[in-house]
Design a protein around this motif. Structure first.
Motif, PDB file in Angstrom:
ATOM      1  N   GLU B 434       0.833  -1.204   0.000  1.00  0.00           N
ATOM      2  CA  GLU B 434       0.000   0.000   0.000  1.00  0.00           C
ATOM      3  C   GLU B 434       0.861   1.245   0.000  1.00  0.00           C
ATOM      4  O   GLU B 434       0.592   2.218  -0.705  1.00  0.00           O
ATOM      5  CB  GLU B 434      -0.917   0.028   1.220  1.00  0.00           C
ATOM      6  N   ARG B 435       1.927   1.187   0.793  1.00  0.00           N
ATOM      7  CA  ARG B 435       2.771   2.373   0.906  1.00  0.00           C
ATOM      8  C   ARG B 435       3.461   2.642  -0.425  1.00  0.00           C
ATOM      9  O   ARG B 435       3.576   3.793  -0.863  1.00  0.00           O
ATOM     10  CB  ARG B 435       3.796   2.146   2.013  1.00  0.00           C
ATOM     11  N   ALA B 438       1.011   4.246  -2.759  1.00  0.00           N
ATOM     12  CA  ALA B 438       0.720   5.625  -2.373  1.00  0.00           C
ATOM     13  C   ALA B 438       1.844   6.555  -2.819  1.00  0.00           C
ATOM     14  O   ALA B 438       1.601   7.605  -3.424  1.00  0.00           O
ATOM     15  CB  ALA B 438       0.513   5.703  -0.868  1.00  0.00           C
ATOM     16  N   GLN B 441       1.901   7.068  -6.498  1.00  0.00           N
ATOM     17  CA  GLN B 441       0.923   8.033  -6.967  1.00  0.00           C
ATOM     18  C   GLN B 441       1.404   9.453  -6.801  1.00  0.00           C
ATOM     19  O   GLN B 441       1.295  10.276  -7.699  1.00  0.00           O
ATOM     20  CB  GLN B 441      -0.348   7.872  -6.152  1.00  0.00           C
ATOM     21  N   CYS B 442       1.932   9.731  -5.610  1.00  0.00           N
ATOM     22  CA  CYS B 442       2.398  11.086  -5.326  1.00  0.00           C
ATOM     23  C   CYS B 442       3.468  11.500  -6.316  1.00  0.00           C
ATOM     24  O   CYS B 442       3.398  12.562  -6.929  1.00  0.00           O
ATOM     25  CB  CYS B 442       2.963  11.172  -3.923  1.00  0.00           C
ATOM     26  N   GLU B 458      -4.100   9.737  -0.915  1.00  0.00           N
ATOM     27  CA  GLU B 458      -3.540   8.395  -0.773  1.00  0.00           C
ATOM     28  C   GLU B 458      -4.645   7.377  -0.597  1.00  0.00           C
ATOM     29  O   GLU B 458      -5.776   7.728  -0.297  1.00  0.00           O
ATOM     30  CB  GLU B 458      -2.615   8.344   0.456  1.00  0.00           C
ATOM     31  N   GLY B 459      -4.319   6.130  -0.713  1.00  0.00           N
ATOM     32  CA  GLY B 459      -5.311   5.088  -0.466  1.00  0.00           C
ATOM     33  C   GLY B 459      -5.480   4.174  -1.663  1.00  0.00           C
ATOM     34  O   GLY B 459      -5.173   4.529  -2.796  1.00  0.00           O
ATOM     35  N   GLU B 460      -5.965   2.996  -1.370  1.00  0.00           N
ATOM     36  CA  GLU B 460      -5.996   1.988  -2.414  1.00  0.00           C
ATOM     37  C   GLU B 460      -7.120   2.213  -3.415  1.00  0.00           C
ATOM     38  O   GLU B 460      -6.972   1.968  -4.597  1.00  0.00           O
ATOM     39  CB  GLU B 460      -6.132   0.597  -1.784  1.00  0.00           C
TER      40      GLU B 460
END
Lengths: 417, 531
Positions: B434-435, B438, B441-442, B458-460
């Motif tokens: 997950e990290r 995230a 994405q950023c 953030e988030g799935e």
């Protein structure tokens, strides 16, 4: 084949003697208080009087325990040809109970011309052995069980030892159990129920004295004065041996060798090495032969390993050593690389290589067992991050680098500071 | 084919040819030639001692030592151990010595015989002159996996062979003698076997267990005898040490079988010394030399030329840049797979390093942009502490955190050093999937401004939504992650005991990730947390 060089023949003869333990140990067994006489007395009384017995032969590896036992058994077989059966087991091979029983049954079947079944179960085998023990006892035949590497049988549940020694408690059986071990505390390894059935007779094998070594040398090296050799050659050869053995330099060599390894076997290996390098042209041994033999027997593997290293590998070793001096309690490849880089930065050495080349050198060192991983866990982690340790001491590294063919001076300096 | 290779083949082929003679004789019509005892000898013409010595430069004393220890015909011998580093000619020397002596021997290597059972059966097959073929279903002559059975069978087989040797000696005057020799190669590998210590003890004690003077034993080991000492001890065989070749000996080895010796010697003058400082293994050097020599000869039209001083100098200046780059390149042979667990990993890494060396300039990894971003994200996730993620990637408060640096006191400096050391020992940190997603994405949103502004969250669930939106960039992130895992850029480490999910770890070095970031013009250093 008929026309053989006398020198080659002499060489073959002496090599044959050195490889034949019964020849070597025969003269050592002459005196009345030798291990040979003690052992023979014990075994022969139990044969003649029809009783059970158990003995342990203890002594360092290569001190001739098995050879003396072979001598005794061989002589007794001649004296009492029909009443001795020999069963040999080796702890290296038969430490497992099932396997040991099978092997005993196999040897008993061989001896008495019975049909051996490979498929027999553990119970069947053990019942067969007990029945055989009883039968042999009734027929006044003695079974000698020789258990080489006795300490290996004492691992685990000791079922073999227990059932053998327990069967010997009965009046009908007639057997001798001889254990051979290089562990002096072998009888302490036994369980209580086994120990109480064991006789605790022990025979200790000590390293040979100087006089024995001297007589052994003559016994091994001098050629027989019979017709097989030209007579001039025999006297020349024996003369030369005498002059070598009385030489003080030879005596010093022998002393340094015996200080390190004092058993008969290592002494035999030393002589073997010297004899095998005999000059076949002159056909005589020389002091030089013994000198080269001594130097090739006294190896220093760690120094050799350091001498085999390339310059880059030496750099890595020095870096690891420096990290140890800095009291960094653990280090891995990455921290060694850091140290390597600081060395390069401060001294501008010509030997600065990329990380993957160093990693390869690192792997070489590990293959050679100069370094190893400090711990076994963490195998999932990549090799670079696993903590390492040196397997050689600082003085070995120092000495090895001094004797290295092309070790850069700066490395020695770096090692000191 | 280059010359080094040809010299290498002659040196190495000995091992193969001998095994093909003794193990599985590849004769086309085995029915016409029932195997005899003479198949146990080397099988080719025996060679003289002089030829043997000249075949192996720098191994003179070892060869003489071995010949003397094995001894003249029919003389019993104590066990011998030949030891030395890899590629010092142990196996070839031992086998060629037997070729010279023309004695029957059995060769088994623990490299190919990887369990006790295969080792025992291979020895017995050779002694019983048993050939695996289709008619017997490629089965061994005897089934045997325990040392105790092996000893019995070996004793039987040996006495048979010795008997036949005696009888053949009577009928024809061949000089094979009545000794049989057992050569066991790569003994050091047994250490890693299951119950290896036991097998080793057995092998070292085999001579005294068998008590057969007709058997000579030669062990070949990559490690010195002292590593086999255990607490029970054993009587060690006579050692014969094979040291690493010196520079002069290496020169002689490489000059052997060269067509144009003068040219090659000029080449060796240039390359041998610097490369010797890195490694002195013949096999590694020969692969490097073969490519270097091709480069060296490039400007020449006529390879039979004997170079003068001027030409040598010009050739040298031509080659010089290649030598320096070659020194910092990993050798292209895959490393000796000594350690089972790190083997695959290492090979992959080695190949990857080669690639890196070649493509330093272009740095195009044939990797999609998204994979590059993922790589950077994984690197960041491994390096930065998880607690700092929010401040790093929060567009408002991220950067000024680092700007207020205080003058560090003595104590804190020390602490810092300790922490640094610890970090080096621990290696890259692990992170959950997950990290990674995230962070990915950023940074993807920062790096490429064409992406939607909403991607900063953030988030799935967001990640999947994001997937749908920006299908111009990738098909599936998770697929990319798994392919990066396969390529060993990211490795899966053990699962977290509390969460139960698999954690990942980035295996990319800082330089490489900086280069990847540069190729994307992504400001990686801004996001790296420095202690």
């Amino acid at each position: 084949m008929g026309k053989e060089n006398p020198a080659e023949k002499a060489l073959n003869l002496i090599r044959g003697r050195l490889c034949d333990p019964t020849f070597v140990f025969r003269p050592l067994s002459g005196s009345s208080d030798s291990n040979y006489s003690k052992l023979k007395f014990i075994v022969s009384t139990s044969i003649t009087e029809g009783c059970n017995n158990s003995i342990l032969l203890l002594g360092p590896r290569g001190s001739g325990k098995a050879a003396v036992l072979d001598l005794v058994v061989g002589d007794l077989m001649e004296e009492y040809p029909d009443s001795v059966t020999l069963i040999r087991l080796n702890g290296l091979l038969h430490s497992e109970d099932n396997c040991a029983f099978k092997e005993i049954a196999r040897q008993l079947c061989m001896e008495h011309h019975l049909l051996f079944s490979k498929m027999a179960s553990f119970d069947e085998n053990s019942q067969f052995i007990i029945a055989m023990l009883r039968e042999c006892g009734l027929a006044h035949k003695t079974i000698i069980f020789v258990l080489d590497e006795f300490d290996m049988f004492a691992q685990g549940k000791q079922r073999l030892l227990y059932s053998l020694l327990d069967a010997m408690q009965s009046v009908t059986s007639q057997a001798v159990v001889v254990g051979i071990s290089s562990r002096l505390d072998a009888d302490q390894l036994l369980e209580k129920r086994v120990r109480s059935r064991f006789s605790h007779r022990k025979i200790l094998f000590l390293p040979p004295s100087r006089e024995e070594i001297d007589s052994l040398l003559e016994h091994l090296l001098s050629l027989p004065a019979d017709s097989s050799f030209p007579s001039g050659y025999v006297s020349q050869f024996n003369e030369k041996i005498k002059s070598i053995t009385s030489d003080t330099r030879f005596k010093d060599m022998l002393k340094t060798f015996l200080n390190a390894n004092s058993t008969v076997n290592s002494f035999l290996k030393f002589i073997f090495r010297a004899v095998s390098s005999m000059n076949l042209e002159s056909g005589l041994l020389s002091l030089e032969n013994f000198k080269t033999a001594l130097s090739s027997m006294q190896r220093q593997p760690k120094l050799e390993a350091v001498r085999d290293c390339s310059i880059l590998e030496l750099y890595l070793l020095v870096c690891m050593r420096r990290l140890e001096v800095k009291e960094q309690n653990s280090y891995n490849f990455i921290s060694v690389m850091k140290e390597y880089k600081t060395i390069h930065d401060s001294f501008q050495t010509s030997d600065y290589y990329a990380q993957n080349v160093c990693l390869r050198a690192f792997e070489h060192l590990r293959e050679r067992e100069v370094i190893c991983y400090a711990e076994n866990r963490g195998q999932s982690q990549a090799g670079e991050y696993r903590p390492m340790k040196l397997l050689i001491s600082a003085s070995e590294l120092h000495q090895g680098m001094r004797s290295h063919a092309c070790c850069p001076a700066i490395l020695l300096k770096l090692l000191d500071h | 084919m280059t010359r080094e290779e040809s010299s290498k083949v002659t040196r190495r082929s000995t091992r193969f040819s001998s095994s093909s003679v003794t193990v599985e004789n590849p004769e086309p019509n085995p029915s016409h030639h029932p195997p005899t005892v003479s198949d146990l000898t080397f099988g080719e013409e025996s060679i003289t001692l002089d030829a043997l010595l000249s075949n192996f430069p720098g191994r003179r004393s070892q060869i003489l030592d071995l010949v003397r220890l094995i001894g003249p015909l029919d003389s019993p011998a104590l066990p011998v151990i030949a030891y030395g580093d890899a590629s010092t000619g142990k196996t070839s020397v031992v086998l060629q010595v037997f070729r010279h002596l023309n004695r029957p021997f059995v060769y088994s290597s623990c490299r190919t015989c990887c369990t006790p059972r295969i080792l025992f059966e291979s020895i017995l097959n050779q002694l019983l002159l048993h050939r695996k073929c289709s008619s017997n279903g490629y089965a061994s002559a005897k089934r045997c996996d325990k040392p105790s059975d092996f000893v019995n069978l070996l004793r039987e087989a040996l006495s048979n062979v010795v008997e036949t040797l005696k009888s053949t000696k009577l009928e024809r005057k061949s000089s094979m003698g009545k000794m049989v020799y057992l050569v066991v190669d790569h003994v050091d590998l047994i250490k890693d076997w299951d119950k290896g210590a036991m097998i080793l003890q057995f092998l070292f004690g085999l001579y005294s267990v068998l008590k057969m003077p007709q058997l000579g034993i030669v062990l070949i080991s990559g490690l010195s005898p002292d590593v086999y000492y255990s607490n029970v001890g054993y009587t060690d065989p006579l050692p014969v040490y094979f040291p690493e070749y010196s520079e002069e000996e290496l020169r002689q080895i490489f000059l052997k079988n060269q067509v144009n010796k003068k040219l090659y010697s000029a080449f060796l003058d240039v390359v041998l010394r610097p490369l010797c400082r890195v490694t002195r293994r013949v096999e590694e050097l020969s692969t490097t030399f073969s490519s270097l020599f091709r480069k060296y000869c490039e400007p020449l039209d006529d390879l039979a030329i004997s170079p003068n001083e001027d030409l040598k100098r010009r050739l040298y200046s031509n080659l010089k840049p290649h030598i320096t780059s070659c020194l910092n390149e990993i050798f292209r042979v895959s490393s000796r797979p000594h350690d089972g667990d790190t083997r695959g990993e290492r090979r992959q890494k080695a190949s990857y390093s080669c690639e890196k060396g070649e493509q330093l300039e272009m740095l195009d990894f044939h990797m999609s942009t998204s994979a590059k971003y993922l790589l950077i994200a994984a690197f960041l996730a491994s390096r930065n502490p998880a607690t700092l993620d929010a401040s790093m990637f929060d567009s408002t408060g991220g950067m000024d955190n680092r700007k207020r640096k205080r003058k560090a006191s003595e104590k804190s400096m020390e602490k810092k050093e300790m922490a640094e050391q610890e970090a080096v020992m621990k290696g890259p940190g692990s992170f959950p999937l997950e990290r990674l997603l995230a962070i990915f994405q950023c940074i993807a949103s920062v790096g490429d401004s064409s992406f939607g502004d909403d991607a900063e969250e953030e988030g799935e669930e967001e990640a999947t939504g994001y997937d749908k939106e920006s299908n111009n960039m990738m098909s599936d992130i998770l697929l990319q992650v798994s392919s990066l895992c396969d390529a060993n850029f990211i490795i899966k480490s053990g699962s977290c005991p509390l969460e139960g999910s698999i954690r990942y770890r980035s295996m990319v070095s800082e330089d490489l990730s900086l280069k990847v970031a540069r190729s994307l013009s992504f400001p990686l250093s801004k996001y790296l947390y420095r202690r």
